[in-house]
Design an enzyme around this catalytic site. Structure first.
Site, PDB file in Angstrom:
ATOM      1  N   ARG A  48      54.812  35.372  13.366  1.00 44.47           N
ATOM      2  CA  ARG A  48      53.653  34.939  12.284  1.00 44.47           C
ATOM      3  C   ARG A  48      53.168  33.196  13.020  1.00 44.47           C
ATOM      4  O   ARG A  48      53.850  33.018  13.005  1.00 44.47           O
ATOM      5  CB  ARG A  48      53.882  35.234  10.289  1.00 44.47           C
ATOM      6  N   GLY A  49      52.668  33.075  12.506  1.00 47.01           N
ATOM      7  CA  GLY A  49      51.743  31.717  12.767  1.00 47.01           C
ATOM      8  C   GLY A  49      51.025  32.462  14.102  1.00 47.01           C
ATOM      9  O   GLY A  49      51.524  32.848  14.911  1.00 47.01           O
ATOM     10  N   ARG A  90      45.846  41.524  14.049  1.00 46.68           N
ATOM     11  CA  ARG A  90      45.671  40.313  13.149  1.00 46.68           C
ATOM     12  C   ARG A  90      44.895  39.895  13.375  1.00 46.68           C
ATOM     13  O   ARG A  90      43.955  39.426  14.334  1.00 46.68           O
ATOM     14  CB  ARG A  90      46.671  39.468  12.462  1.00 46.68           C
ATOM     15  N   ASP A 232      44.419  28.695  11.130  1.00 44.17           N
ATOM     16  CA  ASP A 232      44.083  29.628  12.135  1.00 44.17           C
ATOM     17  C   ASP A 232      43.615  29.690  12.594  1.00 44.17           C
ATOM     18  O   ASP A 232      43.378  30.629  14.184  1.00 44.17           O
ATOM     19  CB  ASP A 232      44.518  31.105  11.795  1.00 44.17           C
ATOM     20  N   ASN A 242      43.436  28.472   6.968  1.00 45.26           N
ATOM     21  CA  ASN A 242      44.725  28.365   6.964  1.00 45.26           C
ATOM     22  C   ASN A 242      45.169  29.573   5.819  1.00 45.26           C
ATOM     23  O   ASN A 242      43.752  30.035   5.400  1.00 45.26           O
ATOM     24  CB  ASN A 242      44.934  27.388   7.045  1.00 45.26           C
TER      25      ASN A 242
HETATM   26  O1  MRU Z   1      49.541  34.792   7.750  1.00 46.96           O
HETATM   27  P1  MRU Z   1      50.425  33.811   8.330  1.00 46.96           P
HETATM   28  O2  MRU Z   1      52.256  33.454   8.239  1.00 46.96           O
HETATM   29  O3  MRU Z   1      50.461  33.953  10.223  1.00 46.96           O
HETATM   30  O4  MRU Z   1      49.573  32.430   8.287  1.00 46.96           O
HETATM   31  C1  MRU Z   1      50.479  31.065   8.396  1.00 46.96           C
HETATM   32  C2  MRU Z   1      49.410  29.896   8.746  1.00 46.96           C
HETATM   33  O5  MRU Z   1      48.313  29.666   8.354  1.00 46.96           O
HETATM   34  C3  MRU Z   1      49.751  28.847   9.514  1.00 46.96           C
HETATM   35  O6  MRU Z   1      49.424  27.772   8.915  1.00 46.96           O
HETATM   36  C4  MRU Z   1      49.233  28.759  10.293  1.00 46.96           C
HETATM   37  O7  MRU Z   1      48.974  30.151  11.560  1.00 46.96           O
HETATM   38  C5  MRU Z   1      49.277  27.832  11.656  1.00 46.96           C
HETATM   39  S1  MRU Z   1      50.682  27.823  12.030  1.00 46.96           S
HETATM   40  C6  MRU Z   1      51.015  26.194  13.505  1.00 46.96           C
END
Ligand code: MRU
Length: 348
Positions: A48-49, A90, A232, A242
């Protein structure tokens, strides 16, 4: 670093992912050999991220081509199917679509598995360099003693490099500054408590996990110099999607005079989305809200609603820290100018 978020294993065309669902308790890796498996790992948040999702999808497309080549022609239907399944994994992080578009430009022009693998590896190296450049630009505005507020996880686990917002915190610590970070725990999946703290423990960065509702109070009563988060998807006007709770943090920061920064690789900027209103917000299973780990925390049958992201309006953002420098308001003008100057692709 004792862990590696992802790694390409040549034998078996395998993408090895650190399974983030079980951190910090268990460090275990999953070997994925098909694009469908990679899409599943993105969906269930094994990986994730936003930047990490993009690079993983790139490797998924390379796998699709290598598998199809081994099976014999035709290649294109297999690549189209892989592209479709990865795109559906996603919806919010634009890096996924950015990476898939980049791969599609190649395979639609006839590139095969070796070339797609090379491109995924280029994306991997670029992400490492982009992370370092973001941190370097941030360091130029940081004092010697600095207290951060951070949300979710944006570190090495969310990227293939040092990370974006958490990378800034880590590199600030490495630079000899006196650093402290408050980490929002980040319900419902607790990326702050589980993942960001895991990373900062590993790097020896002083920090405290706080509950999501504590930010306004802490900013009022304690020294906080800067809130810094990841993103995101950043719309053309600078509105930033985000992890859910980011908008609340930005409001708390504004009310307390704390500058709110977004660490923002340009691969996360989507010029084809005019404002945050056009960003699709992923809604995840209500079970994530109703449980903490295995423990059910609500009455039997209680309903829940689980938007996974929110949009922080551009007016609350002091700067977008990109790999090319820090963009200031007006973001619509300055984002377009940066894309034109650098000849960057325009997003989805
Ligand atoms: O649902 P996730 O854990 O994928 O969400 C991640 C975030 O919201 C992060 O802040 C974003 O992806 C940036 S990661 C460098």
């Amino acid at each position: 670093m004792a862990f590696r978020t992802m790694e390409w294993i040549e034998a078996g065309h395998c993408l090895r992912l650190l399974d983030q669902r079980f951190l910090p308790g268990t460090v275990q890796y999953l070997d994925l050999t098909t694009p469908e498996a990679v899409a599943g790992a993105i969906r269930d948040m094994t990986v994730r991220g936003a930047p990490a999702i993009g690079v993983a999808a790139g490797f998924g497309m390379a796998q699709a081509a290598l598998l199809a080549e081994a099976a014999g022609p035709p290649l294109i239907p297999a690549l189209e199917a892989a592209d479709r399944v990865l795109r559906a994994s996603r919806p919010t992080a634009v890096n996924l679509f950015w990476a898939l578009d980049r791969m599609a430009a190649l395979w639609r022009a006839g590139a095969g598995g070796a070339r797609l693998l090379e491109e995924a590896q280029v994306m991997e190296s670029e992400d490492i360099a982009v992370n370092e450049a973001i941190a370097a630009h941030a360091l130029s505005i940081l004092p010697q003693e600095v207290t951060f507020f951070h949300h979710c996880n944006t570190g090495a686990l969310a990227t293939v490099g040092v990370g974006t917002a958490l990378g800034i915190i880590r590199r600030a610590h490495d630079s000899g500054r006196k650093v402290f970070a408050y980490l929002d725990e980040t319900r419902p999946r607790l990326q702050g408590a589980k993942l960001s703290s895991f990373e900062l423990m590993e790097y020896g960065v002083p920090h405290a996990i706080v509950v999501d509702g504590a930010s306004a109070h802490i900013m009022r009563r304690h020294k906080v110099d800067m809130a810094v988060v990841g993103c995101d998807r950043v719309a053309a006007n600078g509105d930033t999607a985000n992890k859910i709770g980011t908008y609340n943090l930005a409001l708390a920061a504004q009310d307390n005079g704390v500058p709110f920064y977004v660490a923002c690789p340009t691969s996360t900027i989507d010029l084809s989305t005019a404002s945050g209103d056009g960003i699709e917000i992923e809604e995840r299973d209500a079970e994530e809200v109703l449980r903490i780990g295995d423990a059910v925390i609500a009455p039997d049958g209680a309903p829940a609603f689980n938007p996974a992201f929110d949009v922080t309006p551009n007016r609350l953002i002091a700067g977008l820290i990109t790999e090319f420098g820090i963009l200031r308001p007006p973001f619509d003008v300055n984002i377009r100018a940066l894309f034109a100057e650098r000849g960057l692709r325009k997003g989805r």
